[in-house]
Write a protein that holds these residues in place. Structure first.
Motif, PDB file in Angstrom:
ATOM      1  N   ASP A 217       0.890  -0.621   0.135  1.00 20.75           N
ATOM      2  CA  ASP A 217       0.270   0.312  -0.242  1.00 20.75           C
ATOM      3  C   ASP A 217       0.907   1.572   0.255  1.00 20.75           C
ATOM      4  OD1 ASP A 217      -2.302   1.326  -0.266  1.00 20.75           O
ATOM      5  OD2 ASP A 217      -2.888   0.722   1.791  1.00 20.75           O
ATOM      6  N   PHE A 218       0.223   2.147   0.343  1.00 27.82           N
ATOM      7  CA  PHE A 218       1.255   3.875  -0.054  1.00 27.82           C
ATOM      8  C   PHE A 218       0.679   4.874   0.665  1.00 27.82           C
ATOM      9  CE2 PHE A 218       1.468   1.645  -4.118  1.00 27.82           C
ATOM     10  CZ  PHE A 218       2.455   1.286  -3.996  1.00 27.82           C
TER      11      PHE A 218
ATOM     12  N   ALA B  52      -2.098   5.184 -11.803  1.00 22.67           N
ATOM     13  CA  ALA B  52      -0.593   4.997 -11.198  1.00 22.67           C
ATOM     14  C   ALA B  52      -0.612   4.448  -9.794  1.00 22.67           C
ATOM     15  CB  ALA B  52      -0.119   6.515 -10.697  1.00 22.67           C
ATOM     16  N   ARG B  53      -1.519   4.106  -9.340  1.00 22.07           N
ATOM     17  CA  ARG B  53      -1.385   3.150  -7.821  1.00 22.07           C
ATOM     18  C   ARG B  53      -1.571   1.806  -8.348  1.00 22.07           C
ATOM     19  NH1 ARG B  53      -3.142   3.811  -2.744  1.00 22.07           N
ATOM     20  NH2 ARG B  53      -3.494   2.276  -1.607  1.00 22.07           N
ATOM     21  N   ALA B  54      -2.137   1.028  -9.668  1.00 23.12           N
ATOM     22  CA  ALA B  54      -2.580  -0.322  -9.917  1.00 23.12           C
ATOM     23  C   ALA B  54      -0.684  -0.335 -10.264  1.00 23.12           C
ATOM     24  CB  ALA B  54      -3.518   0.340 -10.238  1.00 23.12           C
TER      25      ALA B  54
ATOM     26  N   ALA C 258       7.423   4.792  -5.068  1.00 16.75           N
ATOM     27  CA  ALA C 258       6.784   5.596  -4.582  1.00 16.75           C
ATOM     28  C   ALA C 258       5.755   5.901  -6.200  1.00 16.75           C
ATOM     29  CB  ALA C 258       7.194   6.669  -4.612  1.00 16.75           C
ATOM     30  N   TYR C 259       4.773   6.629  -6.330  1.00 17.57           N
ATOM     31  CA  TYR C 259       4.740   7.375  -7.698  1.00 17.57           C
ATOM     32  C   TYR C 259       4.004   8.282  -6.522  1.00 17.57           C
ATOM     33  CZ  TYR C 259      -0.277   6.049  -5.642  1.00 17.57           C
ATOM     34  OH  TYR C 259      -1.599   6.699  -4.623  1.00 17.57           O
ATOM     35  N   ALA C 260       4.127   9.274  -8.036  1.00 14.26           N
ATOM     36  CA  ALA C 260       3.374  11.052  -8.149  1.00 14.26           C
ATOM     37  C   ALA C 260       2.681  10.568  -9.335  1.00 14.26           C
ATOM     38  CB  ALA C 260       4.412  11.993  -7.755  1.00 14.26           C
TER      39      ALA C 260
ATOM     40  N   LYS D 285       4.316   6.980  -0.682  1.00 16.56           N
ATOM     41  CA  LYS D 285       5.442   6.595  -0.555  1.00 16.56           C
ATOM     42  C   LYS D 285       4.733   5.014  -0.159  1.00 16.56           C
ATOM     43  CE  LYS D 285       7.520   6.756   2.921  1.00 16.56           C
ATOM     44  NZ  LYS D 285       9.014   6.964   4.319  1.00 16.56           N
ATOM     45  N   LEU D 286       5.826   3.855  -0.829  1.00 14.54           N
ATOM     46  CA  LEU D 286       5.309   2.546  -0.076  1.00 14.54           C
ATOM     47  C   LEU D 286       5.211   1.839   1.267  1.00 14.54           C
ATOM     48  CD1 LEU D 286       5.492  -0.533  -0.732  1.00 14.54           C
ATOM     49  CD2 LEU D 286       8.176  -0.908  -0.436  1.00 14.54           C
ATOM     50  N   ALA D 287       4.345   1.556   1.861  1.00 12.01           N
ATOM     51  CA  ALA D 287       3.413   1.277   3.121  1.00 12.01           C
ATOM     52  C   ALA D 287       3.179  -0.482   2.757  1.00 12.01           C
ATOM     53  CB  ALA D 287       2.126   2.222   3.760  1.00 12.01           C
ATOM     54  N   CYS D 288       2.985  -1.025   3.890  1.00 14.58           N
ATOM     55  CA  CYS D 288       1.874  -1.764   4.153  1.00 14.58           C
ATOM     56  C   CYS D 288       1.087  -1.859   4.844  1.00 14.58           C
ATOM     57  CB  CYS D 288       3.255  -2.541   4.694  1.00 14.58           C
ATOM     58  SG  CYS D 288       4.334  -3.175   3.855  1.00 14.58           S
TER      59      CYS D 288
END
Length: 187
Positions: free
Chosen positions: A45-46, A76-78, A88-90, A141-144
């Protein structure tokens, strides 16, 4: 010598893309170790970073391995969730436009993989006045998901957190039970 000749031949055939893909021994091993790391359980997740703009580090820069794409924030998330190299993505919330921070199909900063090795180097969102078309962008940013942590045996993937001391069970997602004399909820 044969390896150098082969690399030279491949460089001539593939051009810039190959040249930016051949980084370092560490980058090669990183890529190789993540080839089979997908997120079948949906644990990747992010988290939205403070500020507006591209993802930035403490030095107010994004000079890292990245790719620019023409998709919505949801797109972008997918894409980042499916890309085991993406940390990460913006994205722009009102129009298509995004950056994936990954070495998959890298276009810019391809030799700098520091964020791929340590996503915690991403500290905020920001932009500079010379390149302000992303001024209203958001950085994720990457999270879980709950009960998981970034890392473990693999880079840029989420692994279950072990049950804490004074409890029984394999890990938090599968359930932990407090020992006699202890109470609480473990999530």
């Amino acid at each position: 010598m044969k390896l150098l000749l082969l690399l030279g031949l491949l460089h001539g055939i593939a051009g810039r893309k190959f040249a930016t893909s051949v980084l370092s021994k560490e980058a090669f091993l990183l890529q190789d170790s993540r080839e089979q790391l997908k997120d079948p359980n949906g644990t990747k997740d992010f988290v939205k970073m403070p500020g507006k703009g591209y993802c930035w580090g403490a030095n107010n820069d994004e000079d890292t391995s990245r790719r620019i794409i023409h998709v919505s924030c949801d797109g972008a998330r997918a894409l980042c969730q499916r890309d085991c190299n993406c940390v990460a993505y913006a994205c722009l919330p009102t129009k298509p436009g995004a950056v994936l921070y990954t070495d998959s199909n890298c276009e810019l900063g391809c030799r700098n993989i520091a964020w791929l090795l340590n996503p915690d180097l991403i500290t905020k969102a920001g932009f500079n006045e010379l390149n302000n078309w992303f001024a209203d962008g958001d950085c994720y940013k990457l999270a879980c998901s709950a009960g998981h942590k970034v890392g473990g045996n693999a880079i840029n993937t989420c692994t279950p957190v072990a049950c804490p001391q004074n409890s029984a069970g394999n890990n938090i997602p599968s359930g932990c039970t407090c020992y006699a004399g202890y109470s609480g909820t473990i999530t």
